[in-house]
Write a protein that holds these residues in place. Sequence first.
Motif, PDB file in Angstrom:
ATOM      1  N   GLY A 125      49.370   6.586 -11.036  1.00 26.80           N
ATOM      2  CA  GLY A 125      49.928   5.825  -9.915  1.00 26.80           C
ATOM      3  C   GLY A 125      49.203   4.519  -9.711  1.00 26.80           C
ATOM      4  N   GLY A 126      48.894   4.261  -8.439  1.00 29.05           N
ATOM      5  CA  GLY A 126      48.338   2.957  -8.067  1.00 29.05           C
ATOM      6  C   GLY A 126      47.030   2.602  -8.760  1.00 29.05           C
ATOM      7  N   LEU A 127      46.185   3.617  -8.953  1.00 31.20           N
ATOM      8  CA  LEU A 127      44.888   3.353  -9.557  1.00 31.20           C
ATOM      9  C   LEU A 127      45.044   2.802 -10.980  1.00 31.20           C
ATOM     10  CD1 LEU A 127      41.757   5.469  -9.343  1.00 31.20           C
ATOM     11  CD2 LEU A 127      42.754   5.224 -11.587  1.00 31.20           C
ATOM     12  N   LEU A 130      46.770  -0.673 -10.966  1.00 26.74           N
ATOM     13  CA  LEU A 130      45.819  -1.714 -10.561  1.00 26.74           C
ATOM     14  C   LEU A 130      45.010  -2.184 -11.777  1.00 26.74           C
ATOM     15  CD1 LEU A 130      44.632  -3.140  -7.935  1.00 26.74           C
ATOM     16  CD2 LEU A 130      42.696  -1.580  -8.251  1.00 26.74           C
ATOM     17  N   VAL A 445      38.768  -1.026  -1.566  1.00 27.24           N
ATOM     18  CA  VAL A 445      39.877  -1.811  -2.097  1.00 27.24           C
ATOM     19  C   VAL A 445      40.758  -2.486  -1.042  1.00 27.24           C
ATOM     20  CG1 VAL A 445      39.944  -0.680  -4.341  1.00 27.24           C
ATOM     21  CG2 VAL A 445      41.162   0.356  -2.417  1.00 27.24           C
ATOM     22  N   ASN A 474      42.708  -5.230  -2.987  1.00 22.98           N
ATOM     23  CA  ASN A 474      43.561  -5.159  -4.178  1.00 22.98           C
ATOM     24  C   ASN A 474      44.552  -6.308  -4.259  1.00 22.98           C
ATOM     25  OD1 ASN A 474      42.432  -2.829  -5.182  1.00 22.98           O
ATOM     26  ND2 ASN A 474      43.986  -1.465  -4.310  1.00 22.98           N
ATOM     27  N   ARG A 559      53.252   7.984  -5.701  1.00 15.91           N
ATOM     28  CA  ARG A 559      52.931   9.383  -5.971  1.00 15.91           C
ATOM     29  C   ARG A 559      53.307  10.240  -4.773  1.00 15.91           C
ATOM     30  NH1 ARG A 559      47.913  11.376  -6.001  1.00 15.91           N
ATOM     31  NH2 ARG A 559      46.862   9.567  -5.124  1.00 15.91           N
ATOM     32  N   TYR A 563      49.401  12.931   2.307  1.00 19.45           N
ATOM     33  CA  TYR A 563      48.858  11.831   3.122  1.00 19.45           C
ATOM     34  C   TYR A 563      49.750  10.593   3.056  1.00 19.45           C
ATOM     35  CZ  TYR A 563      46.779   8.719  -0.460  1.00 19.45           C
ATOM     36  OH  TYR A 563      46.593   7.839  -1.480  1.00 19.45           O
ATOM     37  N   LYS A 564      50.528  10.461   1.983  1.00 16.80           N
ATOM     38  CA  LYS A 564      51.436   9.318   1.873  1.00 16.80           C
ATOM     39  C   LYS A 564      52.706   9.558   2.709  1.00 16.80           C
ATOM     40  CE  LYS A 564      49.651   8.231  -2.773  1.00 16.80           C
ATOM     41  NZ  LYS A 564      49.113   6.860  -2.824  1.00 16.80           N
ATOM     42  N   GLU A 662      45.195   5.973   3.162  1.00 20.06           N
ATOM     43  CA  GLU A 662      45.613   5.176   2.003  1.00 20.06           C
ATOM     44  C   GLU A 662      44.608   4.044   1.845  1.00 20.06           C
ATOM     45  OE1 GLU A 662      47.024   5.223  -0.909  1.00 20.06           O
ATOM     46  OE2 GLU A 662      49.085   5.374  -0.198  1.00 20.06           O
ATOM     47  N   ALA A 663      43.852   4.094   0.740  1.00 20.19           N
ATOM     48  CA  ALA A 663      42.773   3.119   0.595  1.00 20.19           C
ATOM     49  C   ALA A 663      43.317   1.699   0.717  1.00 20.19           C
ATOM     50  CB  ALA A 663      42.083   3.324  -0.748  1.00 20.19           C
ATOM     51  N   SER A 664      44.370   1.407  -0.022  1.00 22.29           N
ATOM     52  CA  SER A 664      44.941   0.068   0.049  1.00 22.29           C
ATOM     53  C   SER A 664      46.457   0.124  -0.036  1.00 22.29           C
ATOM     54  CB  SER A 664      44.398  -0.792  -1.112  1.00 22.29           C
ATOM     55  OG  SER A 664      45.212  -1.917  -1.306  1.00 22.29           O
ATOM     56  N   GLY A 665      46.933   0.658  -1.164  1.00 22.08           N
ATOM     57  CA  GLY A 665      48.341   0.523  -1.501  1.00 22.08           C
ATOM     58  C   GLY A 665      48.498  -0.785  -2.256  1.00 22.08           C
ATOM     59  N   THR A 666      49.439  -0.801  -3.182  1.00 23.92           N
ATOM     60  CA  THR A 666      49.757  -2.034  -3.912  1.00 23.92           C
ATOM     61  C   THR A 666      51.272  -2.224  -3.968  1.00 23.92           C
ATOM     62  OG1 THR A 666      49.469  -0.726  -5.916  1.00 23.92           O
ATOM     63  CG2 THR A 666      47.696  -2.239  -5.347  1.00 23.92           C
TER      64      THR A 666
HETATM   65  C1  GFP Z   1      44.888   4.739  -5.336  1.00 21.13           C
HETATM   66  C2  GFP Z   1      44.829   4.636  -3.841  1.00 21.13           C
HETATM   67  C3  GFP Z   1      45.654   3.449  -3.354  1.00 21.13           C
HETATM   68  C4  GFP Z   1      45.120   2.192  -4.018  1.00 21.13           C
HETATM   69  C5  GFP Z   1      45.071   2.383  -5.522  1.00 21.13           C
HETATM   70  C6  GFP Z   1      44.404   1.220  -6.212  1.00 21.13           C
HETATM   71  O1  GFP Z   1      46.219   4.815  -5.783  1.00 21.13           O
HETATM   72  O2  GFP Z   1      45.582   3.322  -1.973  1.00 21.13           O
HETATM   73  O3  GFP Z   1      45.944   1.105  -3.717  1.00 21.13           O
HETATM   74  O4  GFP Z   1      44.342   3.545  -5.879  1.00 21.13           O
HETATM   75  O5  GFP Z   1      43.172   0.948  -5.610  1.00 21.13           O
HETATM   76  F1  GFP Z   1      45.274   5.777  -3.260  1.00 21.13           F
HETATM   77  P1  GFP Z   1      47.148   6.082  -5.994  1.00 21.13           P
HETATM   78  O6  GFP Z   1      46.610   6.768  -7.199  1.00 21.13           O
HETATM   79  O7  GFP Z   1      47.118   6.911  -4.797  1.00 21.13           O
HETATM   80  O8  GFP Z   1      48.499   5.560  -6.224  1.00 21.13           O
END
Ligand code: GFP
Length: 824
Positions: A125-127, A130, A445, A474, A559, A563-564, A662-666
Motif C-alpha cells: 500500500g502507501g508505504l 511512497l 511522515v 510525505n 488497504r 483504523y482506515k 493514519e500516519a500521513s496518507g498519500t
Molecule cells: C503507511 C501509513 C500511511 C503513510 C504511508 C507512507 O501506508 O499513513 O502515508 O505508510 O508513509 F499507514 P499504508 O501501508 O497504510 O498504506
Amino acid sequence: MATKKKTDQDLQLDKDQLKASIVRHLRSTLGTSEQKASPEAWWKATAAAVNEQVYERLTRTQQTHFKKDTRAIHYLSAEFLMGRLTSNNLHNLSLYKTCEEALGELGLELTDLCEQEPDMALGNGGLGRLAACFIDSLATLNYPAVGYGIHYEHGLFRQEIQDGRQIERPDSWREYGNPWEICRPESVQEVPLYGYVETVFGDNGGLKKVWHAGRKIKGVPWDIPVVGFGGHTVNILRLWESRASEFFDWDVFNAGGYIDSQAEKAQAETISKVLYPNDETDAGKELRLIQQYFFCACSIKDIMRRYKRVHGSDFSNFAAQIAIQLNDTHPTVAIPELMRVLVDEEDLNWDTAWAICYQVFSYTNHTLLPEALEKWSVSLFEKVLPRHLEVIYEINARFLNELVEPKWPGNDAIKAKLSIIEEGAVRKVRMGNLCVIGSSKVNGVAEIHSKLVKEDLFPEYAELWPEKMCNVTNGVTPRRWLLACNPELAGLYNEVVGKEWPLQLDKLRGVVKFADDKAFQQQFMTIKRHNKEKLVKVIKDETGIDVSAEAIFDIQIKRLHEYKRQQLNLIHIMALYRRLLANPDYDMHPRVFIFGSKAAPGYKLAKDIIYAINKLADRVNNDARIQGKLKVVFMPNYRVSLAEKLIPAADVSEQISTAGYEASGTGNMKMALNGAITIGTLDGANIEIAEEAGAENCAIFGLNVDEVKSLKARGYNPYDFYYANSELKAVLDWFDTDYFTPGRPGELASIKRSLLEGGDPYLTLADFQSYSDAHKLIDTWYRDPALWAKKAIINSATMGKFNSDRSIQDYVDRIWALKACNIG
Ligand code: GFP
Ligand code: GFP
C-alpha cells in the motif's frame, strides 16, 4: 578511440527515429513482424526502443557518479510499489507525444499498449508506493541514490471477487518477462544463515568472533532503471532474488537423489518467492526474518563493494559517502549487519564501527500501531542470525549502561522500556527500539504523526536525543499523479501557469486566481466530467455496474484496515439507503460510492467488510425504488494502474481514519491534486491539506487526536452511541438480518459485533453522526456548481507542498546532506 560524451540533445529522438527503432526491435528483439505481432510484442518492442535511451543515460549517470565519487543515499525498503513504467518513462524522457505519434503511424494506440504491462506490485500500500515516488523524485532532483529491495517473484496477490468475497490469486508480474529489468550476474552476493559463532584469537592477538554459517544463499541483483523527469539522471532500483548457492548438487543427483538435490534449490528460492503479507500470524515468521536479512545483507555487501572499489579498506570516509535510510522497521537488521561486517570482517574496533553506523543510518516510522512495530523472538534470532543477536546484545548493553543509567540512575522501569530486548515468557528483539538507538535521525511522515512519534511512542528517546526526532511530510510525484494520469487537466495547467509545474508544483498556486472565473470553472469541470465518463466505462467493464457521470463520485481507495474505517463509510451508505427507502423523495444529489481495497489474507474482519460492501452493492444497485440515487461499486484488484484511472475522476476523497492512527496518507494528496474535495478527520496529512487548501474547502469531521485520547481515557462505550442514535442503531441491527444476504441471516454480523461487543476500538460509532453531517454538507456544496468548482479548483491548485520532490528536499536538508550531481 575516445568517444565524445553524448549530451541530452544528442540523445533526443524524433518521431521517425523512434518509429524505426520500435519496428527494428519488433523484428530483431521480439523476433516477429508488423503483420503478426501481438499487442504484447508491440509493447515490448516499444519498451526496448525506449530502453536504448534509458541505458545510455544510465551509463552516463553511473560514470559521472563514479568519477565524482559522490555521496549517495541508499533507500532500503521491503516494498516498492512501482506500478507500470511505460508511460512514466516516456513522460520522464519527454517522449510521450513523440511515441504516441510514432505508434499512431503504425496504426497503434499508445494507451492500449500501456495496458499490456502488468503492474509491478511489489508492495502492500502507501508505504511501498511512497518508496516508488521517492526514487522518482531522487532521480528527478539529480541526487545519487540506489533503491534496494526484494525481487519478489509474486507481488501482492491479484484480488478476485466471487459472490462478494475476496479470493486471492497469485500475481505473476514477470511470467513472460519484464522489459524494464536487467539481471546483473556480475554483482551476485552470497548471504550466510544459521550456524554458530566461534571465538578465536585474531591476528593482533585479541579475541575475534567467527560466524560459521549453516547455509549460504545466493542473492542475484535485478536492476530497474529509475528515470528522473527530464531524463538527466537515471538511478537504479536494485532488487535481490534468492537462489541456492549450489544450484544443483551433481553428487546427490548422480547418487540417485534427484528430489534431494532439488530441495535445497526450492528452499533457497522461497525467500524471494512472495511479498510478505501484512498479517501477523506465527506461520512464516522465520521466512520473513530471513527475507529481511537476505535483502539487507546483499545490499550492505553491495554498498561495501562500491565503497571499497574507490577507498579500499580505509573506512574513514565511509560515513561521508554513505547514507542509508530504513523505510520502516523491515530493514532494521541492516544495522547489526553493518556492525558485524565492520567489526568481524574489516577488523574495526567497536567504537569506531559504531560511530560509523550511527551516522550512516536513519529511520522512517510509518505507523504508531503497536502490532506494526516488529518484534522477533530471541530464540528465532539465535537460530537464524546467531552472531547478530550477540551484536544486538552488545549494542543494548552499551546503550543502557552509557546513556540510560547516567540519565535515569537506578530506574529499572525505564531501562526495561528502552531496552532492545523485551523480557517476558518469550524474550523478544524490538526492532523499533534498535532503529532508534542505531540511527542518527528518526522521522515521522506528517507533522501530527511526527509529534506523536516524539511525544507518545518514543518520549524517553526524544529526551535523550532531542535533535534526533524530526518530521518529513510525505509527498507524491506530480509526474505520475497528475501529468501522466490526468492529461487533460495537465494540458489546462500548461496553458494557464506554464509547463514548469511538474517540477515546481507550487506554480499551480497561480490557478487560484481563476477559482471564481466562470469560464475556467467550466473548463475544469468539463475535464472532471470527461475523466468520470472514462471511469464509467471502466466500472462497466470490470463490474458490469451502470453508473452515471452525473452523480457525485465518492471514492475510498486504500488497504483495508479497521483504523482506515471503510466500515464507517459502509454504515453511512446503509444509513443513506434507509433514508431513501423511508422516503423515496429524500433530497440528495445522486452519489456513487466507489471502493478499491485489498484485505490481508489472514485478516478476517477486513474480508468481512469487503463482503458486506459487495452485498450492500448488490442490493442497492438493483433496487428500483431508490431511482438510481445511490450506487455502490467495489472495484476488484485495486492497484497502482487502477488508481491512475480512479483518482482523476474523484469528486470526493474519503480520508476517514480515527484521528491519531493514519500516519500521513498519500492518496489524500493525489485526489486533492486532481480536484477532489476531502471528507476527512484531522489526522495525518489531512491536517496539512486543510491548511494548504483552507479548512472551508474540506469537509472536516469527527474527533481530533486529543478528543480521541480523552474519550479513550474516560472509557469509551460504543453502546452509548448505539442507544442514543436511532438511525445508527437501525443500521447496525440490519447486520443481523438477511436483508443483504437473502436466506443467510447473520452473515454480516461480525461487523456489528466488532463495533459493539468488540468495543469499537477505532471509535466508528463515536464519529458516525459528525461524518453523516459532513456528507450532508458535501451534498449541499455539490448542488451549487460554482461553489463546488471553486473548492475543487482551490484544492488542486494548493497541493504544491505535497510534491514528493519537496519531501526529498526535506530529507536532504534535514537528514541526508546530499549534493545534487549534474549529469551531462
Ligand atoms: C503507511 C501509513 C500511511 C503513510 C504511508 C507512507 O501506508 O499513513 O502515508 O505508510 O508513509 F499507514 P499504508 O501501508 O497504510 O498504506
Ligand atoms: C554503479 C556506479 C555507481 C552508481 C551505481 C548506481 O555501481 O557510481 O552509483 O552503479 O547507479 F559505479 P555498480 O553497482 O554498477 O558497480
